[in-house]
Scaffold this active site. Sequence first.
Site, PDB file in Angstrom:
ATOM      1  N   TYR A 291      14.188  32.608   1.994  1.00  0.00           N
ATOM      2  CA  TYR A 291      13.104  33.476   2.456  1.00  0.00           C
ATOM      3  C   TYR A 291      13.346  33.953   3.873  1.00  0.00           C
ATOM      4  CZ  TYR A 291      10.235  31.824  -1.453  1.00  0.00           C
ATOM      5  OH  TYR A 291       9.745  31.536  -2.681  1.00  0.00           O
TER       6      TYR A 291
ATOM      7  N   LYS B 225       0.860  -1.192   0.000  1.00  0.00           N
ATOM      8  CA  LYS B 225       0.000   0.000   0.000  1.00  0.00           C
ATOM      9  C   LYS B 225       0.897   1.244   0.000  1.00  0.00           C
ATOM     10  CE  LYS B 225      -0.354  -0.183   5.018  1.00  0.00           C
ATOM     11  NZ  LYS B 225      -1.090  -0.741   6.157  1.00  0.00           N
TER      12      LYS B 225
ATOM     13  N   ARG C 208     -11.465  -0.683  14.537  1.00  0.00           N
ATOM     14  CA  ARG C 208     -11.429   0.025  13.267  1.00  0.00           C
ATOM     15  C   ARG C 208     -12.494  -0.646  12.390  1.00  0.00           C
ATOM     16  NH1 ARG C 208      -5.634   0.871  10.274  1.00  0.00           N
ATOM     17  NH2 ARG C 208      -5.934  -1.259   9.550  1.00  0.00           N
TER      18      ARG C 208
ATOM     19  N   MET D 279       9.345  25.187  -1.604  1.00  0.00           N
ATOM     20  CA  MET D 279       8.477  24.235  -2.288  1.00  0.00           C
ATOM     21  C   MET D 279       9.278  23.332  -3.218  1.00  0.00           C
ATOM     22  SD  MET D 279       5.381  24.945  -4.962  1.00  0.00           S
ATOM     23  CE  MET D 279       4.408  25.991  -3.900  1.00  0.00           C
TER      24      MET D 279
END
Length: 385
Positions: free
Chosen positions: A274, A35, A134, A322
């Site tokens: 930044y 997964k 669950r 980013m």
Amino acid sequence: MFHGSTIEISAAALRANLDFIRGTLGKARLCSVVKGNAYGHGAGAFIPLARSLGVDRFAVYSASEAFYVLAHVKREASIYIMGDVDGPALEWAVEEGIAFNVFERQRLDMAIHAARTLKKAARIHLEVETGMHRTGFKLNELPEVLEVCKANMDALEIVGICTHLAGAESLSNVPRIHRQKTKYREALAIAERVGINVGLRHVACSAGVLNEPDILYDMARVGILQYGFWPNRETEARYRTAHGLTDDPLRRVIRWWSNVMSVSTVPAGGYVGYGSAFEAPGERRIATIPVGYAFGYARSLSNSGHVLIRGQQAPVLGIVNMNCITVDVTHIPGVEKGDEAVLIGAQGERSISVSSFGDLSDQLNYELLTRLPHDIPRIVVEKHD
Ligand SMILES: *Cc1c(COP(=O)(O)O)cnc(C)c1O
């Protein structure tokens, strides 16, 4: 095309991990959990490699993951959906012979209905609720559910009966895990009383395999160990102490690297990136690497992560952007544009582990790995350099 970084998957490392896992499993079969895009390793690279090393069962959480995995598994191995599959996806799974968990009556009825419509038996695993809270049938529902199965055996193939442990990696959960084991044994006894063959009995995930060897039964669903990571430090320490292992038997399968895009200098008192997150105390040589939080390089590594360049650690300066990071290479002679920069894995004698990549919680390995974007190219190599 034109990606700023590459993920290398090591065949030798996976082979070593599978040998280790098979050694711990004894007679129980291995179901490879892939997964989360094979825990970020890339299902497209990982699955064919695992196939070539004899793995023939793969588990995912959802139908959408199964859809992607099917393209890589072809027909020679089985696929099993442990969680989300409903409506048209469930019909698709039946049609494709993909097994799935059944943990409520509605899904059982849907599976039987789909099987009759498609004239193909639904391959199901019965999930039992033992304390995870669950999903799963409660023990008091189980006799009736099993009777329904028994009455519809022409439409069903019961592949297995399972439950999931709620935190087998920590000693603090031991009482809860033991109650789960007891309930699971009760579920097996109920199936026996009803007189129905429930197929493969399976409970253990990686931590279960290592810490609770009495619940291996017929199969284990192993994720994180295959990739060469321990479920958490506690499990690693406990297992290695119990078995007198001085060396780590696991090998990291993943290595993630990029290249230096540009090198420049910052004068004393200059701010890097930044804002004012990093002020250079003296003149610094800096290298920019085109990998940022949009590519899975966690923002929490601002002013704290490291990469490897020319075999040495280069600390991240300022904020993770980013699309890029800036690292300090003042102390590394000769760094130039194009040099390899390792983000996870080894270079020369040193290595960056995923956990040091941001050492906040035990779940971090899982989270950071699965956040590595799908579109970073994955390549299989025999061995990491
Ligand atoms: C993810 C998962 C596993 C595998 O867990 P690991 O800790 O990675 O071995 C096993 N079973 C279920 C139900 C899961 O969701």
